[in-house]
Enzyme design. Structure first.
Site, mmCIF file in Angstrom:
data_model
loop_
_atom_site.group_PDB
_atom_site.id
_atom_site.type_symbol
_atom_site.label_atom_id
_atom_site.label_comp_id
_atom_site.label_asym_id
_atom_site.label_seq_id
_atom_site.Cartn_x
_atom_site.Cartn_y
_atom_site.Cartn_z
ATOM 1 N N CYS A 1 -11.440 -1.078 -0.757
ATOM 2 C CA CYS A 1 -10.641 -2.130 -0.128
ATOM 3 C C CYS A 1 -11.577 -3.279 0.272
ATOM 4 C CB CYS A 1 -9.884 -1.532 1.050
ATOM 5 S SG CYS A 1 -8.891 -2.669 2.026
ATOM 6 N N ASP B 1 -1.476 -3.918 -7.025
ATOM 7 C CA ASP B 1 -2.301 -4.353 -5.907
ATOM 8 C C ASP B 1 -2.153 -5.853 -5.677
ATOM 9 O OD1 ASP B 1 -4.211 -4.770 -3.966
ATOM 10 O OD2 ASP B 1 -5.764 -3.601 -4.977
ATOM 11 N N HIS C 1 -2.944 -0.129 -4.225
ATOM 12 C CA HIS C 1 -4.065 -0.457 -3.347
ATOM 13 C C HIS C 1 -4.259 0.679 -2.340
ATOM 14 C CE1 HIS C 1 -6.851 -2.988 -1.133
ATOM 15 N NE2 HIS C 1 -6.270 -2.571 -0.029
#
Length: 252
Positions: free
Chosen positions: A135, A190, A222
């Site tokens: 991330c 994502d 994600h």
């Protein structure tokens, strides 16, 4: 082959305070290649420690710093054992101020401190270092490879966010300073890394002559490596482990 590991909490003095962190390594007391592991936005918590332990069991000394230590020790906010979609917005709102304090300049000051700390540890072999990030951590991994090309031999990022935006300080702009080999595992579901950013990142790395491989994991969302969230995808996570260990095994 995996081996038993030993994990412990450590405090790392920085220019701006003290970073709490998790250190894990094979339980043999011997020096091993170092890996700097950058957290996702939810921060240093039991799941990330389990991931670091798995990486250490493959023969690495792994450091997971709380990169937002300026705002407090981990966890900054109370986290449920399992983060479901309904809770995500409220949690993100709580941690957003802390994320805002982590400027690229501050993050790279810290990166040098973390790398120095690892180099000084008797548990590391003093050789080139690997970096992996998740991330927001994927961007930190990319920046660290650019900021410390003499030390970082491999860097990987998974479900990275905003890696190649149009911002003047976007992480991909570090490409021309990178000497490490890179790997990115993107989620195709994502919103934080749309196809145009994937393309922009690839073009920047190619233009800079950076050895890299980019893969888009079909059907993954994600956060797919995070087993304590609803975004978890077991198949994509195992694919991530194979790619990460392959990269580190070659470079370190």
């Amino acid at each position: 082959m995996t081996t038993a590991v030993h994990g412990s909490s450590v405090d790392i003095p920085t220019q701006d305070g003290t970073a709490d962190a998790y250190l894990t390594h094979p339980d043999d007391g011997a020096p091993h290649p170092a890996v700097l592991f950058y957290m996702d936005a939810f921060g240093l918590r039991p799941h990330l420690k389990k991931m670091a332990d798995r990486l250490a069991s493959a023969g690495y000394t792994v450091l997971v710093p709380n990169v937002v230590y300026r705002s407090g020790r981990a966890p900054l906010v109370p986290l449920p054992d399992f983060i479901n979609p309904a809770e995500r917005p409220e949690i993100f709102e709580s941690i957003r101020p802390a994320m805002a304090t982590l400027t690229p300049e501050a993050a790279m000051r810290d990166a040098g401190t973390y790398l120095d700390w690892l180099a000084a540890s008797p548990l590391t072999n003093g050789g080139p270092v690997g970096v992996t990030g998740y991330c927001m951590g994927a961007g930190l991994a990319l920046r660290t490879a650019g900021a410390h090309p003499d030390r970082v031999a491999a860097a990987a990022g998974f479900h990275g966010a905003y890696l190649a935006s149009e911002a003047p300080d976007s992480p991909h702009l570090a490409a021309d300073r990178i000497t490490a080999e890179l790997y990115f595992g993107h989620a195709d579901q994502d919103s934080t890394l749309p196809p145009e950013q994937v393309d922009r990142l690839d073009k920047a790395l190619t233009a800079a002559g950076v050895r890299h491989r980019t893969e888009v994991y079909t059907g993954a969302h994600h956060g797919f490596t995070q087993a304590d969230t609803a975004m978890y995808d077991a198949e994509a996570t195992e694919r991530h482990w194979a790619a990460l260990l392959d990269l580190l095994g070659r470079a370190l």
